[in-house]
Motif scaffolding. Structure first.
Motif, PDB file in Angstrom:
ATOM      1  N   HIS A   1      19.601  57.556 -18.906  1.00 44.61           N
ATOM      2  CA  HIS A   1      19.205  56.724 -17.770  1.00 44.61           C
ATOM      3  C   HIS A   1      19.793  55.317 -17.870  1.00 44.61           C
ATOM      4  O   HIS A   1      19.386  54.419 -17.137  1.00 44.61           O
ATOM      5  CB  HIS A   1      17.675  56.627 -17.699  1.00 44.61           C
TER       6      HIS A   1
ATOM      7  N   ALA B   1      -0.502  49.172 -16.486  1.00 44.02           N
ATOM      8  CA  ALA B   1       0.066  49.597 -15.208  1.00 44.02           C
ATOM      9  C   ALA B   1      -0.043  48.486 -14.169  1.00 44.02           C
ATOM     10  O   ALA B   1       0.908  48.222 -13.410  1.00 44.02           O
ATOM     11  CB  ALA B   1      -0.644  50.863 -14.721  1.00 44.02           C
TER      12      ALA B   1
ATOM     13  N   VAL C   1      13.480  54.264 -15.102  1.00 42.08           N
ATOM     14  CA  VAL C   1      13.946  55.553 -14.568  1.00 42.08           C
ATOM     15  C   VAL C   1      13.824  55.564 -13.057  1.00 42.08           C
ATOM     16  O   VAL C   1      14.740  56.011 -12.345  1.00 42.08           O
ATOM     17  CB  VAL C   1      13.155  56.716 -15.199  1.00 42.08           C
ATOM     18  N   ALA C   2      12.731  55.069 -12.522  1.00 42.67           N
ATOM     19  CA  ALA C   2      12.526  55.043 -11.073  1.00 42.67           C
ATOM     20  C   ALA C   2      13.530  54.120 -10.385  1.00 42.67           C
ATOM     21  O   ALA C   2      14.029  54.431  -9.300  1.00 42.67           O
ATOM     22  CB  ALA C   2      11.097  54.608 -10.757  1.00 42.67           C
TER      23      ALA C   2
ATOM     24  N   ALA D   1       9.664  52.321 -19.339  1.00 43.98           N
ATOM     25  CA  ALA D   1      10.600  53.432 -19.178  1.00 43.98           C
ATOM     26  C   ALA D   1      10.436  54.086 -17.816  1.00 43.98           C
ATOM     27  O   ALA D   1      11.426  54.428 -17.145  1.00 43.98           O
ATOM     28  CB  ALA D   1      10.386  54.456 -20.288  1.00 43.98           C
ATOM     29  N   ARG D   2       9.204  54.286 -17.393  1.00 45.57           N
ATOM     30  CA  ARG D   2       8.956  54.871 -16.068  1.00 45.57           C
ATOM     31  C   ARG D   2       9.576  54.006 -14.974  1.00 45.57           C
ATOM     32  O   ARG D   2      10.174  54.519 -14.022  1.00 45.57           O
ATOM     33  CB  ARG D   2       7.448  55.014 -15.842  1.00 45.57           C
ATOM     34  N   ARG D   3       9.417  52.699 -15.123  1.00 46.53           N
ATOM     35  CA  ARG D   3       9.961  51.780 -14.123  1.00 46.53           C
ATOM     36  C   ARG D   3      11.487  51.821 -14.127  1.00 46.53           C
ATOM     37  O   ARG D   3      12.121  51.866 -13.067  1.00 46.53           O
ATOM     38  CB  ARG D   3       9.464  50.367 -14.423  1.00 46.53           C
TER      39      ARG D   3
ATOM     40  N   ARG E   1       6.248  52.922 -22.425  1.00 48.92           N
ATOM     41  CA  ARG E   1       6.215  54.069 -21.503  1.00 48.92           C
ATOM     42  C   ARG E   1       6.219  53.579 -20.059  1.00 48.92           C
ATOM     43  O   ARG E   1       6.944  54.125 -19.211  1.00 48.92           O
ATOM     44  CB  ARG E   1       4.983  54.925 -21.767  1.00 48.92           C
ATOM     45  N   GLU E   2       5.427  52.536 -19.783  1.00 47.53           N
ATOM     46  CA  GLU E   2       5.395  51.983 -18.425  1.00 47.53           C
ATOM     47  C   GLU E   2       6.753  51.390 -18.055  1.00 47.53           C
ATOM     48  O   GLU E   2       7.233  51.554 -16.929  1.00 47.53           O
ATOM     49  CB  GLU E   2       4.311  50.920 -18.328  1.00 47.53           C
TER      50      GLU E   2
END
Length: 248
Positions: free
Chosen positions: A174, A68, A127-128, A123-125, A120-121
């Motif tokens: 996305h 992170a 999507v955001a 992907a989160r970024r 995962r990190e």
């Protein structure tokens, strides 16, 4: 790829460095995530020679907090994420009957858990950001055939295919693509022990139609291709670069 920010885990040597260099040559700014600071510093100096920004970030890909923090530092210094390459990996050669549980878990922790945490990190970024992007999961042709003395490595690399396919399906809405890169026998630090075995090297070379092992630099162009933001319809694909080994 000018203006695109790319991350390559384990991007300070071998195939990972070639991937990073291929994207740098195409104009991308590149962050190298790895544990060996000295090697990463040398890699970053080499990448900057292509006229792009490059950043070395100390990161154990199996440590959730470090992952992170590495992402935060990367986007703060280089800008929004455009491509993420999950390449970091290790191996532990041993006969299956003699493989310690500790070695099994150590390999899967880096190769599979690390790929899960880092993608995962990413992907989160993505999507955001809402801007789409590309993920590349570096597996291996060992996922296509048995590999004596490499149970943990083979299991982890096979697992990466399932992870990559899932990301391709789930993240498509996305506008995030995910493809898997499957290298064949390549001359790297990791494969150096195998290369010293003349019988093994001769056997694998004879089975490879192009009659040689790959050099890491041969992955530069395919890396740039997989990261190309213009290829919006290319996802869920296994790109095999092995000199024909798996079809022979």
């Amino acid at each position: 790829m000018a203006g695109l920010t790319a991350v390559v885990t384990g991007g300070n040597r071998g195939i990972g460095l070639a991937v990073a260099e291929g994207m740098a040559k195409a104009g991308a700014d590149v962050a190298v995530w790895a544990r060996d600071g000295a090697t990463s510093a040398d890699a970053v100096e080499r990448l900057r020679g292509h006229g792009v920004r490059a950043l070395a970030v100390a990161c154990d890909v199996a440590d959730e907090q470090q992952v992170a923090e590495a992402m935060t530092r990367t986007v703060d210094e280089l800008g929004p994420l455009g491509c993420f390459v999950a390449n970091a990996g290790i191996s532990a050669a041993a006969p299956f009957v003699d493989t310690p549980l500790e070695d099994w878990r150590r390999v899967l922790r880096t190769n599979l858990d690390g790929a899960f945490l880092t993608t995962r990190e990413a992907a989160r970024r993505f999507v955001a950001q809402g801007s789409g992007g590309s993920i590349v999961v570096v597996a291996s042709t060992v996922s296509r055939f048995g590999a004596a003395n490499q149970a943990a490595y083979a299991a982890s690399k096979t697992g990466l295919l399932g992870l990559g396919r899932t990301l391709a399906v789930e993240l498509a809405r996305h506008r995030v693509r995910c493809n898997m890169l499957l290298p064949g026998w390549t001359r790297t630090d990791m494969t150096a022990p195998a290369l010293r075995n003349e019988r093994f090297t001769a056997a694998t070379t004879a089975r490879t139609p192009v009659r040689r092992w790959a050099e890491p630099a041969e992955f530069e162009e395919v890396a740039a291709f997989l990261a190309d933001p213009a290829l919006t319809f290319h996802t869920g694909n296994e790109v095999v670069v092995d000199g024909g080994y798996t079809v022979f």
